[in-house]
Design a protein around this motif. Sequence first.
Motif, mmCIF file in Angstrom:
data_model
loop_
_atom_site.group_PDB
_atom_site.id
_atom_site.type_symbol
_atom_site.label_atom_id
_atom_site.label_comp_id
_atom_site.label_asym_id
_atom_site.label_seq_id
_atom_site.Cartn_x
_atom_site.Cartn_y
_atom_site.Cartn_z
ATOM 1 N N TRP A 98 8.051 36.419 -36.579
ATOM 2 C CA TRP A 98 7.865 35.476 -35.331
ATOM 3 C C TRP A 98 7.705 35.803 -34.260
ATOM 4 O O TRP A 98 7.196 35.236 -33.021
ATOM 5 C CB TRP A 98 9.114 34.338 -35.409
ATOM 6 C CG TRP A 98 9.300 33.667 -36.500
ATOM 7 C CD1 TRP A 98 8.702 33.654 -37.729
ATOM 8 C CD2 TRP A 98 10.525 32.968 -36.806
ATOM 9 N NE1 TRP A 98 9.286 32.802 -38.643
ATOM 10 C CE2 TRP A 98 10.363 32.393 -38.269
ATOM 11 C CE3 TRP A 98 11.702 32.520 -35.929
ATOM 12 C CZ2 TRP A 98 11.123 31.475 -38.766
ATOM 13 C CZ3 TRP A 98 12.617 31.534 -36.691
ATOM 14 C CH2 TRP A 98 12.472 31.055 -38.035
ATOM 15 N N ASN B 283 7.321 35.777 -42.342
ATOM 16 C CA ASN B 283 8.604 35.003 -42.551
ATOM 17 C C ASN B 283 8.523 33.386 -42.276
ATOM 18 O O ASN B 283 8.229 33.217 -41.101
ATOM 19 C CB ASN B 283 9.629 35.751 -41.663
ATOM 20 C CG ASN B 283 11.069 34.833 -41.842
ATOM 21 O OD1 ASN B 283 11.821 35.003 -43.037
ATOM 22 N ND2 ASN B 283 11.388 34.263 -40.958
ATOM 23 N N ASN C 252 14.103 31.993 -48.491
ATOM 24 C CA ASN C 252 14.762 32.025 -47.718
ATOM 25 C C ASN C 252 15.695 30.639 -47.932
ATOM 26 O O ASN C 252 15.143 29.448 -47.679
ATOM 27 C CB ASN C 252 14.521 31.982 -46.239
ATOM 28 C CG ASN C 252 13.913 33.247 -45.721
ATOM 29 O OD1 ASN C 252 13.872 34.171 -46.571
ATOM 30 N ND2 ASN C 252 13.594 33.454 -44.618
ATOM 31 N N TRP D 232 24.106 21.768 -41.369
ATOM 32 C CA TRP D 232 23.297 22.280 -42.516
ATOM 33 C C TRP D 232 24.026 21.853 -43.702
ATOM 34 O O TRP D 232 25.180 22.533 -43.929
ATOM 35 C CB TRP D 232 22.946 23.879 -42.389
ATOM 36 C CG TRP D 232 22.069 24.164 -41.204
ATOM 37 C CD1 TRP D 232 21.799 23.397 -40.065
ATOM 38 C CD2 TRP D 232 21.289 25.352 -40.922
ATOM 39 N NE1 TRP D 232 21.130 24.108 -39.194
ATOM 40 C CE2 TRP D 232 20.471 25.340 -39.967
ATOM 41 C CE3 TRP D 232 21.062 26.600 -41.905
ATOM 42 C CZ2 TRP D 232 19.809 26.302 -39.382
ATOM 43 C CZ3 TRP D 232 20.291 27.455 -41.595
ATOM 44 C CH2 TRP D 232 19.429 27.312 -40.186
ATOM 45 N N SER E 111 20.719 34.287 -32.730
ATOM 46 C CA SER E 111 19.762 33.121 -33.209
ATOM 47 C C SER E 111 19.050 32.762 -32.129
ATOM 48 O O SER E 111 19.184 32.133 -31.141
ATOM 49 C CB SER E 111 20.898 32.088 -33.634
ATOM 50 O OG SER E 111 20.465 31.025 -34.173
ATOM 51 N N LYS F 115 26.562 31.604 -33.127
ATOM 52 C CA LYS F 115 26.356 31.009 -34.615
ATOM 53 C C LYS F 115 26.339 32.313 -35.086
ATOM 54 O O LYS F 115 25.205 33.107 -35.176
ATOM 55 C CB LYS F 115 25.295 30.383 -34.461
ATOM 56 C CG LYS F 115 25.207 29.650 -35.930
ATOM 57 C CD LYS F 115 23.667 28.817 -36.294
ATOM 58 C CE LYS F 115 23.660 27.981 -37.547
ATOM 59 N NZ LYS F 115 22.486 27.239 -37.456
ATOM 60 N N TYR G 229 26.241 35.290 -38.412
ATOM 61 C CA TYR G 229 26.216 35.051 -40.119
ATOM 62 C C TYR G 229 26.527 36.462 -40.430
ATOM 63 O O TYR G 229 26.437 36.567 -41.663
ATOM 64 C CB TYR G 229 24.700 35.266 -40.187
ATOM 65 C CG TYR G 229 23.971 33.678 -40.000
ATOM 66 C CD1 TYR G 229 23.777 32.829 -41.233
ATOM 67 C CD2 TYR G 229 23.468 33.259 -38.606
ATOM 68 C CE1 TYR G 229 23.255 31.613 -41.140
ATOM 69 C CE2 TYR G 229 22.939 31.867 -38.656
ATOM 70 C CZ TYR G 229 22.811 31.182 -39.899
ATOM 71 O OH TYR G 229 22.214 30.050 -39.782
HETATM 72 C C1 BGP Z 1 15.969 31.423 -40.804
HETATM 73 C C2 BGP Z 1 15.117 32.512 -39.941
HETATM 74 C C3 BGP Z 1 16.027 33.787 -39.538
HETATM 75 C C4 BGP Z 1 17.541 32.998 -39.028
HETATM 76 C C5 BGP Z 1 18.106 32.041 -39.744
HETATM 77 C C6 BGP Z 1 19.356 31.395 -39.563
HETATM 78 O O1 BGP Z 1 15.207 30.367 -40.742
HETATM 79 O O2 BGP Z 1 14.281 33.140 -40.795
HETATM 80 O O3 BGP Z 1 15.390 34.299 -38.453
HETATM 81 O O4 BGP Z 1 17.805 32.598 -37.624
HETATM 82 O O5 BGP Z 1 17.194 30.654 -40.269
HETATM 83 O O6 BGP Z 1 18.900 30.107 -38.640
HETATM 84 P P1 BGP Z 1 19.574 30.051 -37.326
HETATM 85 O O7 BGP Z 1 19.782 31.198 -36.395
HETATM 86 O O8 BGP Z 1 19.026 28.738 -36.511
HETATM 87 O O9 BGP Z 1 20.920 29.525 -37.673
#
Ligand code: BGP
Length: 477
Positions: free
Chosen positions: A121, A165, A298, A352, A432, A439, A441
């Motif tokens: 991106w 991606n 993903n 989500w 994020s 947020k 992960y």
């Molecule tokens: C996917 C992307 C990641 C990452 C993830 C989590 O869509 O490829 O880069 O960001 O989602 O999303 P978010 O950060 O919006 O929670």
Amino acid sequence: MEKTMPKNFLWGSASAAYQIEGAYNEDGKGLSNWDEFVKIPGKTYKETTGELAVDHYHRFKEDVALMAEMGLKTYRFSISWPRIFPEGKGEVNQAGLKFYEDLIDECLKHNVEPMVTLYHWDLPQALEAEYGGWESPQVVDDFVHYATYVFNAFKGKVNYWITINEQNIFTNFGWMNGMHPPGKFNEEKLYYQVNHHVFLAHAKTVLAFKEIMPEGKIGASFAYSPSYALDCKPINAMAKMDFDNLKNYWWMDVYAYGRYPRSAYTYLEKKGVAPVVTTEDASILKEAARLIDFMGVNYYQTSVVEYNPLDGVTQFAEMNTTGKKGSGQITGEPGVYKNPPNPYLATTDWDWTIDPSGLRFACKEITSRYDLPIVISENGLGAFDEKTGENEIHDDYRIAYLNAHIYELMKAVEEGSEVWAYCTWSFTDLLSWLNGYQKRYGFVYVDRDEEGGSLDRYKKDSYYWYQEVIRTNGATI
Ligand code: BGP
């Protein structure tokens, strides 16, 4: 689980350059479209930017050491195009190249297989300024030139490559709902044309790759949200089919078959927004589809599909970027489908849906439809994590989430899917795109919030848990 994953299964974790590196203008890096976009007030949560991110650029050795200690088999990361080509083309920035070379060597030194994404991106801003980036067909050759350069540079070191991606996400956010660069709103015709350019860039890159590394493995990573019809009412079953054609197969069919799903194309043609596809384009897409090695997926959630009347909801709805449960809204395509919540499933704080069996569903669908090996290139739980006074992070909810997803993945393998890798999102905590630093992960907590922090790294409970999963090749699941 009694069984384990196949020998040589790649237990992994993933990241993206913009979300971790920082050093946004160091050592000759050019600016990206994101570096510019985030300056617009209100675009990101609390105006966060990737200028520093979690400073992986300066701390990659520490991060890779943590991966090595965990026993990680593969690390998926992306290369920032403007770090290599500050202007998008032309002069190469050797310092940028060296950073990735060092990172790759560090991974190899620790037996961590690098898996490289070429485009996660961050587009060179210079190309955005020159010809509107992905909006112009000119971008295709510039992308292939960049990709080819990188292939030649890392040939013999990197075997697994991901071209693009989540093409479906960045184009939708960029040209339909204005939330990603270039921030355009409801430009539907352009959105499909942009997608077509991205498909061509992907396809030509695959063709170039097979000339340079015939034995290497390449594919695209798609954000796949498998769908369930709300019920057996025929109109809802039809809506599910239309949703799949427009929102899933539109991308996966091009990667795997080299053609658009006919009913979706017909619908968009009638709407006046279908992309222009030349005979030459069609044959390039077909040729590349024959050569891809896997489908990258993903996986975060499934969708429920219900018929949506003509005066129904649109896709222009509020998104939950704050973590306040229930603040997201239902979206859909008027006259075709909408995506109501699933009453049988819980959701995360960002609304989500949590659906481990959806991962098995996704694998089985891909296996049936495309008969391709699968790389799960992202899967994970975004949550608020707390660090205790003893510097511990008890993220049992993340362990439960990942355990349940891996269980379903192992079932998918048992039921016939060929899965090569599973990468969690993410290894360390990171930025994020729209939701700031809150947020989280990662397996590794980074002391960093929207205002700042020491950037020190701390292992979460999930770190030790995944270490055991890897050590036993999944037997502890
Ligand atoms: C996917 C992307 C990641 C990452 C993830 C989590 O869509 O490829 O880069 O960001 O989602 O999303 P978010 O950060 O919006 O929670």
